[in-house]
Write a protein that holds these residues in place. Structure first.
Motif, PDB file in Angstrom:
ATOM      1  N   THR A   5       0.820  -1.210   0.000  1.00 42.29           N
ATOM      2  CA  THR A   5       0.000   0.000   0.000  1.00 42.29           C
ATOM      3  C   THR A   5       0.859   1.266   0.000  1.00 42.29           C
ATOM      4  N   GLY A   6       2.178   1.096  -0.134  1.00 44.63           N
ATOM      5  CA  GLY A   6       3.068   2.250  -0.135  1.00 44.63           C
ATOM      6  C   GLY A   6       3.123   2.910  -1.499  1.00 44.63           C
ATOM      7  N   ARG A   7       3.881   3.992  -1.591  1.00 45.01           N
ATOM      8  CA  ARG A   7       4.059   4.664  -2.869  1.00 45.01           C
ATOM      9  C   ARG A   7       5.419   5.343  -2.909  1.00 45.01           C
ATOM     10  N   GLY A   8       5.915   5.561  -4.112  1.00 45.77           N
ATOM     11  CA  GLY A   8       7.200   6.216  -4.305  1.00 45.77           C
ATOM     12  C   GLY A   8       7.066   7.333  -5.316  1.00 45.77           C
ATOM     13  N   SER A   9       7.929   8.346  -5.191  1.00 50.53           N
ATOM     14  CA  SER A   9       7.809   9.520  -6.051  1.00 50.53           C
ATOM     15  C   SER A   9       9.163  10.058  -6.466  1.00 50.53           C
ATOM     16  N   ILE A  10       9.172  10.707  -7.615  1.00 46.87           N
ATOM     17  CA  ILE A  10      10.253  11.581  -8.036  1.00 46.87           C
ATOM     18  C   ILE A  10       9.621  12.967  -8.151  1.00 46.87           C
ATOM     19  N   LEU A  11      10.149  13.930  -7.394  1.00 46.71           N
ATOM     20  CA  LEU A  11       9.527  15.242  -7.324  1.00 46.71           C
ATOM     21  C   LEU A  11      10.467  16.341  -7.811  1.00 46.71           C
ATOM     22  N   TRP A  12       9.894  17.354  -8.428  1.00 51.71           N
ATOM     23  CA  TRP A  12      10.619  18.548  -8.839  1.00 51.71           C
ATOM     24  C   TRP A  12      10.124  19.714  -7.991  1.00 51.71           C
ATOM     25  N   ALA A  13      11.052  20.414  -7.366  1.00 50.76           N
ATOM     26  CA  ALA A  13      10.682  21.475  -6.422  1.00 50.76           C
ATOM     27  C   ALA A  13      11.396  22.774  -6.759  1.00 50.76           C
ATOM     28  N   ASP A  14      10.792  23.896  -6.331  1.00 49.82           N
ATOM     29  CA  ASP A  14      11.459  25.188  -6.445  1.00 49.82           C
ATOM     30  C   ASP A  14      11.458  25.939  -5.120  1.00 49.82           C
ATOM     31  N   GLY A  15      11.236  25.191  -4.035  1.00 49.72           N
ATOM     32  CA  GLY A  15      11.250  25.779  -2.706  1.00 49.72           C
ATOM     33  C   GLY A  15      11.040  24.700  -1.665  1.00 49.72           C
ATOM     34  N   THR A  16      10.945  25.091  -0.400  1.00 51.56           N
ATOM     35  CA  THR A  16      10.835  24.124   0.691  1.00 51.56           C
ATOM     36  C   THR A  16       9.577  24.315   1.519  1.00 51.56           C
ATOM     37  N   THR A  17       8.621  25.108   1.044  1.00 52.91           N
ATOM     38  CA  THR A  17       7.371  25.293   1.782  1.00 52.91           C
ATOM     39  C   THR A  17       6.189  25.013   0.870  1.00 52.91           C
ATOM     40  N   GLY A  18       5.123  24.477   1.459  1.00 48.65           N
ATOM     41  CA  GLY A  18       3.891  24.230   0.725  1.00 48.65           C
ATOM     42  C   GLY A  18       4.101  23.452  -0.545  1.00 48.65           C
ATOM     43  N   SER A  19       3.370  23.853  -1.592  1.00 48.99           N
ATOM     44  CA  SER A  19       3.443  23.159  -2.868  1.00 48.99           C
ATOM     45  C   SER A  19       4.745  23.412  -3.614  1.00 48.99           C
ATOM     46  N   GLU A  20       5.610  24.307  -3.093  1.00 43.16           N
ATOM     47  CA  GLU A  20       6.920  24.491  -3.712  1.00 43.16           C
ATOM     48  C   GLU A  20       7.708  23.191  -3.714  1.00 43.16           C
ATOM     49  N   LYS A  21       7.392  22.306  -2.782  1.00 41.09           N
ATOM     50  CA  LYS A  21       8.142  21.062  -2.614  1.00 41.09           C
ATOM     51  C   LYS A  21       7.760  19.998  -3.642  1.00 41.09           C
ATOM     52  N   TYR A  22       6.653  20.215  -4.374  1.00 44.17           N
ATOM     53  CA  TYR A  22       6.220  19.200  -5.351  1.00 44.17           C
ATOM     54  C   TYR A  22       5.553  19.877  -6.554  1.00 44.17           C
ATOM     55  N   ARG A  23       6.255  20.842  -7.154  1.00 45.96           N
ATOM     56  CA  ARG A  23       5.697  21.519  -8.323  1.00 45.96           C
ATOM     57  C   ARG A  23       5.480  20.548  -9.487  1.00 45.96           C
ATOM     58  N   GLY A  24       6.393  19.615  -9.654  1.00 43.82           N
ATOM     59  CA  GLY A  24       6.242  18.568 -10.652  1.00 43.82           C
ATOM     60  C   GLY A  24       6.548  17.233 -10.019  1.00 43.82           C
ATOM     61  N   GLY A  25       6.046  16.155 -10.604  1.00 46.87           N
ATOM     62  CA  GLY A  25       6.351  14.864 -10.001  1.00 46.87           C
ATOM     63  C   GLY A  25       5.753  13.686 -10.745  1.00 46.87           C
TER      64      GLY A  25
END
Length: 245
Positions: free
Chosen positions: A70-90
């Motif tokens: 039931t787990g999940r894995g991600s590759i994320l693209w970020a442009d900051g360290t707060t809120g949605s900045e941490k996962y702008r793309g993924g």
């Protein structure tokens, strides 16, 4: 093995002639330059992707693993360290249904501007604008769902194909097309002048070739058995008999 946080100021290579073992840390591993796996020169690759390079002469690869169904894995693209900045793309692969309770397990999600835009479910359905596609391709929008076929041509001249929808099968051979809906330019296009007609093609029993059976002209006339209807509806048979309305 490193029992606490580790920082490396230069390139790090695991394997090969520089280090024949492995680097293990129970804390945070920080590398202040580039990381190459099986290569001592990650900077040799393109500058937009040389911070982390995995090299192999045949089949380079990387695995993101979990021991949970039931787990999940991600590759994320970020442009900051707060809120949605941490996962702008993924890209996220969900082994369960944790991303959305309405989806099936083993689905993959594609995110842009911090929102999931496309989904491939465990059943193989593709959703654009929906995380719960119910058919092979499901396009959803809050107000206006559209699919566009664009001819990437600077100049459109008479009778050029603008796009087709083909109905095919792999029986008896791969890519056997039985029917087609096709849009063609009636004449050359110009500014605010886009004349177009639609052709409907089918394949008769015992034949392997499609033939046009119906047309809707740029004037809105419908021709069945003719590609040049003179009235709103023209129906013609091979023996010359016809009905026009």
């Amino acid at each position: 093995a490193v029992a606490q946080n580790a920082t490396f100021a230069g390139n790090v290579r695991v394997g090969g002639t520089i280090s024949s073992g492995a680097i293990t840390t129970s804390g945070i591993l920080t590398i202040n330059n580039k990381l190459g796996i099986n290569t001592s020169s990650p900077a040799s690759w393109d500058g937009e992707g040389d911070d982390f390079v995995i090299y192999n002469t045949s089949y380079p690869g990387m695995t993101i693993a979990t021991n949970s169904t039931t787990g999940r894995g991600s590759i994320l693209w970020a442009d900051g360290t707060t809120g949605s900045e941490k996962y702008r793309g993924g890209i996220t692969y969900d082994h369960g249904t944790g991303v959305s309770s309405s989806t099936v397990a083993d689905s993959m999600y594609f995110r842009t501007a911090a929102l999931i835009r496309a989904t491939i479910t465990g059943a193989g359905n593709v959703g654009i604008g929906t995380m719960s596609p119910l058919v092979s391709l499901d396009v959803a929008h809050a107000t206006h769902s559209r699919i566009r076929l664009t001819r990437a041509d600077a100049t459109v001249v008479s009778d050029e194909n603008l796009g087709s929808i083909e109905f095919a099968s792999n029986d008896p051979s791969a890519g056997a097309v039985g029917a087609t809906i096709q849009a063609r330019a009636t004449s050359a296009w110009a500014s605010n002048d886009y004349p177009c007609h639609i052709r409907f093609l089918t394949t008769a029993d015992g034949s392997g070739d499609q033939a046009e059976v119906m047309r809707i002209t740029d004037s809105g006339y419908v021709g069945i058995g003719t590609n040049d209807p003179n009235q709103q509806l023209s129906v013609r048979q091979g023996n010359g008999a016809y009905v026009e309305i």
